[in-house]
Structures are given as C-alpha cells and as structure tokens.
Design a protein around this motif. Sequence first.
Motif, PDB file in Angstrom:
ATOM      1  N   ALA A 148       0.837  -1.197   0.000  1.00  0.00           N
ATOM      2  CA  ALA A 148       0.000   0.000   0.000  1.00  0.00           C
ATOM      3  C   ALA A 148       0.873   1.249   0.000  1.00  0.00           C
ATOM      4  O   ALA A 148       1.948   1.274   0.604  1.00  0.00           O
ATOM      5  N   ASP A 149       0.414   2.281  -0.689  1.00  0.00           N
ATOM      6  CA  ASP A 149       1.097   3.567  -0.722  1.00  0.00           C
ATOM      7  C   ASP A 149       0.353   4.521   0.206  1.00  0.00           C
ATOM      8  O   ASP A 149      -0.794   4.880  -0.070  1.00  0.00           O
ATOM      9  N   PRO A 150       0.952   4.946   1.319  1.00  0.00           N
ATOM     10  CA  PRO A 150       0.233   5.823   2.261  1.00  0.00           C
ATOM     11  C   PRO A 150      -0.205   7.138   1.642  1.00  0.00           C
ATOM     12  O   PRO A 150      -1.217   7.724   2.057  1.00  0.00           O
ATOM     13  N   ASP A 151       0.533   7.624   0.639  1.00  0.00           N
ATOM     14  CA  ASP A 151       0.139   8.880  -0.009  1.00  0.00           C
ATOM     15  C   ASP A 151      -1.176   8.723  -0.755  1.00  0.00           C
ATOM     16  O   ASP A 151      -1.976   9.669  -0.830  1.00  0.00           O
ATOM     17  N   VAL A 152      -1.392   7.544  -1.329  1.00  0.00           N
ATOM     18  CA  VAL A 152      -2.641   7.297  -2.051  1.00  0.00           C
ATOM     19  C   VAL A 152      -3.816   7.361  -1.082  1.00  0.00           C
ATOM     20  O   VAL A 152      -4.859   7.970  -1.377  1.00  0.00           O
ATOM     21  N   ARG A 153      -3.677   6.740   0.064  1.00  0.00           N
ATOM     22  CA  ARG A 153      -4.747   6.796   1.076  1.00  0.00           C
ATOM     23  C   ARG A 153      -5.031   8.239   1.487  1.00  0.00           C
ATOM     24  O   ARG A 153      -6.190   8.663   1.541  1.00  0.00           O
ATOM     25  N   THR A 154      -3.986   8.992   1.752  1.00  0.00           N
ATOM     26  CA  THR A 154      -4.165  10.377   2.194  1.00  0.00           C
ATOM     27  C   THR A 154      -4.914  11.199   1.156  1.00  0.00           C
ATOM     28  O   THR A 154      -5.846  11.945   1.483  1.00  0.00           O
ATOM     29  N   ARG A 155      -4.506  11.057  -0.108  1.00  0.00           N
ATOM     30  CA  ARG A 155      -5.149  11.841  -1.161  1.00  0.00           C
ATOM     31  C   ARG A 155      -6.624  11.458  -1.329  1.00  0.00           C
ATOM     32  O   ARG A 155      -7.482  12.322  -1.514  1.00  0.00           O
ATOM     33  N   LEU A 156      -6.910  10.155  -1.274  1.00  0.00           N
ATOM     34  CA  LEU A 156      -8.296   9.723  -1.443  1.00  0.00           C
ATOM     35  C   LEU A 156      -9.133  10.143  -0.246  1.00  0.00           C
ATOM     36  O   LEU A 156     -10.293  10.564  -0.407  1.00  0.00           O
ATOM     37  N   GLU A 157      -8.598  10.052   0.944  1.00  0.00           N
ATOM     38  CA  GLU A 157      -9.335  10.479   2.128  1.00  0.00           C
ATOM     39  C   GLU A 157      -9.662  11.974   2.056  1.00  0.00           C
ATOM     40  O   GLU A 157     -10.769  12.391   2.411  1.00  0.00           O
ATOM     41  N   GLN A 158      -8.720  12.780   1.608  1.00  0.00           N
ATOM     42  CA  GLN A 158      -8.972  14.215   1.464  1.00  0.00           C
ATOM     43  C   GLN A 158     -10.037  14.480   0.406  1.00  0.00           C
ATOM     44  O   GLN A 158     -10.916  15.331   0.585  1.00  0.00           O
ATOM     45  N   PHE A 159      -9.966  13.758  -0.706  1.00  0.00           N
ATOM     46  CA  PHE A 159     -10.934  13.900  -1.790  1.00  0.00           C
ATOM     47  C   PHE A 159     -12.351  13.618  -1.276  1.00  0.00           C
ATOM     48  O   PHE A 159     -13.291  14.373  -1.546  1.00  0.00           O
ATOM     49  N   VAL A 160     -12.495  12.551  -0.508  1.00  0.00           N
ATOM     50  CA  VAL A 160     -13.807  12.175   0.023  1.00  0.00           C
ATOM     51  C   VAL A 160     -14.253  13.158   1.109  1.00  0.00           C
ATOM     52  O   VAL A 160     -15.424  13.561   1.159  1.00  0.00           O
ATOM     53  N   ALA A 161     -13.327  13.552   1.985  1.00  0.00           N
ATOM     54  CA  ALA A 161     -13.676  14.476   3.066  1.00  0.00           C
ATOM     55  C   ALA A 161     -14.199  15.801   2.521  1.00  0.00           C
ATOM     56  O   ALA A 161     -15.086  16.425   3.115  1.00  0.00           O
ATOM     57  N   LEU A 162     -13.663  16.249   1.397  1.00  0.00           N
ATOM     58  CA  LEU A 162     -14.108  17.490   0.769  1.00  0.00           C
ATOM     59  C   LEU A 162     -15.369  17.293  -0.084  1.00  0.00           C
ATOM     60  O   LEU A 162     -15.839  18.239  -0.724  1.00  0.00           O
ATOM     61  N   GLU A 163     -15.867  16.053  -0.122  1.00  0.00           N
ATOM     62  CA  GLU A 163     -17.072  15.678  -0.875  1.00  0.00           C
ATOM     63  C   GLU A 163     -16.936  15.933  -2.366  1.00  0.00           C
ATOM     64  O   GLU A 163     -17.933  16.146  -3.074  1.00  0.00           O
ATOM     65  N   ARG A 164     -15.705  15.892  -2.851  1.00  0.00           N
ATOM     66  CA  ARG A 164     -15.480  16.104  -4.278  1.00  0.00           C
ATOM     67  C   ARG A 164     -15.850  14.883  -5.116  1.00  0.00           C
ATOM     68  O   ARG A 164     -15.808  14.943  -6.342  1.00  0.00           O
ATOM     69  N   HIS A 165     -16.203  13.798  -4.457  1.00  0.00           N
ATOM     70  CA  HIS A 165     -16.636  12.604  -5.184  1.00  0.00           C
ATOM     71  C   HIS A 165     -18.102  12.673  -5.566  1.00  0.00           C
ATOM     72  O   HIS A 165     -18.608  11.792  -6.271  1.00  0.00           O
ATOM     73  N   GLY A 166     -18.808  13.727  -5.106  1.00  0.00           N
ATOM     74  CA  GLY A 166     -20.208  13.876  -5.473  1.00  0.00           C
ATOM     75  C   GLY A 166     -21.048  12.701  -5.002  1.00  0.00           C
ATOM     76  O   GLY A 166     -20.986  12.297  -3.832  1.00  0.00           O
TER      77      GLY A 166
END
Length: 395
Positions: free
Chosen positions: A43-61
């Motif tokens: 696992a790449d920890p940076d990938v988790r961080t980026r996806l968590e931020q994306f979801v937290a900002l509700e940019r996934h609609g």
Amino acid sequence: MPGSRPDPSVPRADARAERLTAYLRKEATALGFCELAITGADADPDVRTRLEQFVALERHGSMDWLADTLDRRVDPQTLWPDVRSVIMLAMNYGPDTDPLSNLDRKSNASVSVYARNRDYHDIVKGRLKQLASKLVSRAGGDVKVFVDTAPVMEKPLAQSAGLGWIGKHTNLVSRRHGSWLFLGSIFTTVNLIPDAPDTDHCGSCRACLDACPTGAFPAPYQIDARRCISYLTIENKGPVPHQFRRAMGNRIYGCDDCLAACPWNKYAHAAREAKLVARDDLVSPPLTDFLAMDDPAFRAFFSGSPVKRIGRDRFLRNVLVAAGNSADPALVAACEALIDDAAPLVRGAAVWAVSQLTDAAHMARLAARAGEDADADVRAEWRRALCADHQTAQP
C-alpha cells in the motif's frame, strides 16, 4: 548458441522472472496492449491520504462507492491478501482526428473518444483474462483481473509500475502515448520483479487545467468531480446544475478537453494496434438522431457501448442540454415533444432546452398546455423558463 545460457551475474530466480516478464510483454503486445509494467502489492500511504482528502471534501459527489470501498481501494492486499505482484497494462485509444473539432458543430453531438468504441470494460477485461491465463499456464499461481469497475486505484499503481505519471488533470500521462490510455491490472500470487516508477514530467505546463470548461480543477493534481462534465453527463443521476449547462456545449457523454490539451499527445498515435471496435456513427452525430429515441431504440443503438450504462433518461437529459445550447430553431419541435415525456428528468431538461431556443411568450403558451407538473424539479424548470429574462438567467 548465443543467449542460450543464463547470465551468471543474475540470480536464477530473477532470471526466470525476467524471462516470464519478457514473455508477458510479447503476449500483451499481441493482444493490443501498448505497455506492460509491474509493481509490488504494498500500500502507498500517499494514495490513502489523497483519497481520504478527496472524500472528506465531498469532491466525489454521488459516487458513494469511493468512500465505501476506500480501505480496499488504497491497499491491494486488503482487496486480496494473497497478491504479491500487480501487472499493470495500458491500451492506447488515441483518436486519429482532433476530438475537440466536434465542439464547433453545435447541432451535432460530441461523444468522448473512449465511448466511440465498443465498451472498453469488455474489451480490456477479455484481453486481461487471456493474458492472465497465459501467465498461469507458464508460471502457475493464482490471478485476478480488474478493470475500473473494481475497487482498484489503477492510476497510482500504473505510475508506481512506470507506465506514466498522474498529470495535473489527475489522469495518467505517458511520454509515449500521451493521455489516451485505458488501464487494467492483473493481480497475481507470483513474485515478479517490479519496474521503476515514473516521475512527473508536467513541469510548469497547465494546458489541461486551462482547457477545462467548468473549472473542475481546484488546484493542479486535484479534481472536483461535481464540476466535471464527465461526471455531470455520466455519474450524475439528477438534473445538470444550471451553472454548468452552458459550459457543456454539445458534449452529451463525457468530455475530452483536458486530455486533448496535453502536449504529450504529440507522441501519441491513433489506436490501430489496439484492435478496438470503432463506432463511426458516434464521431459527430446530429442531435436529431437521438431526440426521438424511446428506451428500446436507445438500447438497440447503444448495444455494446458504454453509453448504454447511463440509460435512456440520463442520455436524453444530456442531449437536451446540448440542443438548448445549439441555437438551432430546427430542434425546437423535437425538444417540445419531450416536455410530455414520462421521465421527469427528461421533461425538465426539455423545458430548459425549449426555453433557450424560443421566447418567454412561447414558453407561456406551452406552460398553459402542459399544466402543473407533479415533479418538483420540473416545476422549478418551468418557473425559471417563464421568467422574462430566462435567456440570460444562468446563476
């Protein structure tokens, strides 16, 4: 015979893995893939961080599955604990003409390049299965194949494997193939030698960011799906928000603007080696071809196409937005006919389309004929359409 003996400087296991990789690359090319590379299953920890931020900002609609499958998505071994290597494959779908030239034909539809072929999920997955079968026959072990419907982060894995890098438009970019790539993966229990990851080659360029019609990139390497035309025309199940309708132009399925703007595309070439099943009737079809489609006609026309996945109602919603942007009075009658459609999503879009092509007096006559709609969204469209300044009432 030259080359018949293994290099004594290479450990025997590594030599076998190198031969296996060379074999897989040859077979992948024969199947129409343009690149094959290997990465580990860590696992790449940076990938988790980026996806968590994306979801937290509700940019996934409304794409709730991104949040629901986050743990499996960011860690291949959470998805499948037995995986040891991930084989990443790319298939070039580059167009042979400029896809943005369709945007000037306002009475014709613009369909994203990838959707002008038979559904890539079927094409890529079928060929991945063939290659995976060859891997098992040669090396044993177990395999699983994935295209982008599974909870796999293909783009970060592809970058880790060295197929390219994630550009400022958040898509994979290759120095050899530009931005026109389908991705797929084979997870395997076989230990293979990882390739070196690629590095970013975007430099100071921001062509993709500047090309976006709706400003969907809050910053380089970040996207807000809720503003993206691909999301709005494909994943979005409700009405297209008013502030994005004009910017959609005649894009009825997806958007290629950020991909087409990438300067690395100068090294790309048309995707003939991929053996894709192209649909010439989706290159620049007249909007009139679609406005009269009922559900059976829609399903028949788009059989085997990714467009079929959004269904007739969402598709006609998109076509009606394009019609409203066309400034073509010849489309008024076809749009008016859909004001009485059974689907509220279609009725609301039809009201907007006709309001953009006619005047307030005409809309008032139509409203009197139609009566009050049972759907709140459609009633809101009528209220907006009946404003005297409806032609410029875009928030």
